[in-house]
Scaffold this active site. Structure first.
Site, PDB file in Angstrom:
ATOM      1  N   ARG A 193      23.896  51.678 -60.361  1.00 39.32           N
ATOM      2  CA  ARG A 193      23.968  50.217 -60.319  1.00 39.32           C
ATOM      3  C   ARG A 193      23.605  49.594 -61.666  1.00 39.32           C
ATOM      4  O   ARG A 193      22.971  48.533 -61.735  1.00 39.32           O
ATOM      5  CB  ARG A 193      23.056  49.641 -59.227  1.00 39.32           C
ATOM      6  CG  ARG A 193      23.373  50.117 -57.828  1.00 39.32           C
ATOM      7  CD  ARG A 193      24.776  49.689 -57.374  1.00 39.32           C
ATOM      8  NE  ARG A 193      25.057  50.273 -56.060  1.00 39.32           N
ATOM      9  CZ  ARG A 193      25.615  51.457 -55.869  1.00 39.32           C
ATOM     10  NH1 ARG A 193      25.973  52.195 -56.915  1.00 39.32           N
ATOM     11  NH2 ARG A 193      25.845  51.918 -54.663  1.00 39.32           N
ATOM     12  N   SER A 272      23.710  44.117 -50.325  1.00 39.67           N
ATOM     13  CA  SER A 272      22.374  44.715 -50.466  1.00 39.67           C
ATOM     14  C   SER A 272      21.572  43.936 -51.497  1.00 39.67           C
ATOM     15  O   SER A 272      21.957  43.859 -52.665  1.00 39.67           O
ATOM     16  CB  SER A 272      22.495  46.178 -50.894  1.00 39.67           C
ATOM     17  OG  SER A 272      23.200  46.922 -49.925  1.00 39.67           O
ATOM     18  N   GLU A 376      19.069  43.420 -56.662  1.00 41.17           N
ATOM     19  CA  GLU A 376      20.372  43.752 -57.228  1.00 41.17           C
ATOM     20  C   GLU A 376      21.120  42.516 -57.720  1.00 41.17           C
ATOM     21  O   GLU A 376      21.737  42.555 -58.775  1.00 41.17           O
ATOM     22  CB  GLU A 376      21.207  44.509 -56.195  1.00 41.17           C
ATOM     23  CG  GLU A 376      22.543  45.000 -56.756  1.00 41.17           C
ATOM     24  CD  GLU A 376      23.231  45.976 -55.824  1.00 41.17           C
ATOM     25  OE1 GLU A 376      24.444  46.148 -55.980  1.00 41.17           O
ATOM     26  OE2 GLU A 376      22.575  46.573 -54.963  1.00 41.17           O
TER      27      GLU A 376
END
Length: 384
Positions: A193, A272, A376
């Site tokens: 990520r 998420s 995130e």
């Protein structure tokens, strides 16, 4: 899962050309065609549907318009916010005091197994088109909201696939060098990520992304995600129809509230909210001791290899075991009723409400297990 060019020769459906009779510089003529609004709401441009207005909102539909708008903002010293699909943005209630540039470029070019997407292309729709063409490599990334240009920034991944596995190049405008550059995969700094684009967000504006897919006769890439394989009744490493893999992933995502639906508040989120923690050996040993102390010696936390001396565990598991289950919360911002990793706007929330919930979850997990969760989504004008 967000940001962001040539044009006509790559199939831009909404590209426009400058008037030939004009004698002004090309970038000035381009800027005149960029749509512009003042005190413009940003919340409708995000999947959270949160955030205050931008002092100025511009919409660019070609690469040249994007570059010209960025150059103008940089020359004037104006704060610049890049917006595309809005699926990874948390914008402050006060809004953004500078120029928000909405990337609305379009372009889908498929040549054999080579795919090029303009930054503004809808990612999920692009995945569907590659599957229809019988190609494999990104079928398990179906249903992820947002734009194609955002995918390398986050190194978007799900259900056993990451864009870094098939992405070959990123075409971007380098604000520091004031030029358009082509960056090969090897120089993108991809990790879980993360990428060089995320590490240095003020330098590059993604314009196009290029991929090398696989012609496997209509079959998917080997399945890597255990849940997907289990639902399909096959073993990890097996292949199935790419269309079947895509449809299965969409069903799995929908069951977790991860496919956008305006009528379902469980999808008013950024997917998420926290990344899965990656711990070094010392941190993981301390973590497992805390798990045993809190939950009992027979309880084993999820653990996945993440490189030499590093182990990845599950943020969703941590959140749930720390006492924040599905549907947690009594205010306008709550945990999704379908998935503990998604923080949601139930329709009346503010960004302050969302961040208060996120801090409560983060601090609760840290107190319970000694692990600090990292958000995130990108925060704009606010922080966790």
């Amino acid at each position: 899962m967000e940001p962001r060019v040539g044009s006509g020769e790559y199939g831009c459906r909404s590209g426009r050309t400058a008037s030939p009779e004009s004698a002004r510089p090309a970038h000035s003529r381009t800027l005149e065609r960029v749509q512009e609004l003042h005190d413009a709401p940003l919340a409708p441009l995000t999947t959270f549907r949160l955030g205050g207005p931008a002092a100025r909102l511009r919409t660019a539909t070609t690469d040249d318009e994007v570059v010209a708008a960025v150059r103008e903002a940089d020359a004037a010293g104006t704060p610049l916010l890049i917006v595309a699909g809005g699926s990874n943005l948390v914008i402050a209630d006060e809004g953004f005091p500078g120029t928000a540039l909405r990337i609305a470029t379009s372009g889908f070019r498929l040549s054999g197994t080579r795919l090029e997407l303009a930054a503004g292309e809808n990612w999920s729709e692009a995945v569907a088109r590659t599957v229809e063409a019988g190609l494999a490599g990104i079928e398990c990334l179906a249903g992820i909201p947002g734009s194609a240009g955002a995918t390398p920034i986050q190194n978007v991944g799900a259900y056993g696939q990451e864009v870094s596995a098939t992405l070959t190049e990123v075409v971007a405008y380098d604000r520091r060098a004031d030029e358009t550059v082509t960056i090969p995969n090897s120089e993108c700094g991809f990790s879980y990520r993360h990428s060089r684009f995320k590490a240095d967000p003020s330098r590059f504006v993604v314009l196009r992304v290029r991929f090398e897919l696989e012609d496997a006769g209509g079959l998917s890439a080997p399945l890597k995600y255990a849940e997907t394989a289990r639902v399909l009744g096959v073993e990890p490493g097996d292949r199935v129809s790419a269309q079947t893999a895509r449809e299965t992933v969409l069903k799995l995502r929908a069951g977790k509230g991860m496919v956008l639906d305006p009528e379902d508040h469980d999808t008013w989120s950024a997917g998420s909210f926290f990344t899965n923690p990656v711990l070094d050996d010392e941190e993981f040993t301390a973590f497992t001791a805390r798990v045993a102390e809190r939950l009992g010696k027979d309880v084993a936390a999820p653990a996945f290899p993440a490189g030499e001396g590093r182990t990845k565990t599950s943020a969703a598991w941590l959140i749930d075991r720390a006492g924040f289950g599905k549907g947690y919360g009594s205010g306008p911002a709550r945990i999704s009723t379908k998935h503990t990793l998604a923080l949601t706007n139930r329709g009346e929330a503010t960004t302050a409400d969302l961040l208060a919930l996120a801090r409560e979850v983060r601090d609760g997990v840290r107190e319970a297990f000694g692990v600090t969760l990292v958000n995130e989504p990108v925060t704009v004008g606010c922080e966790l």
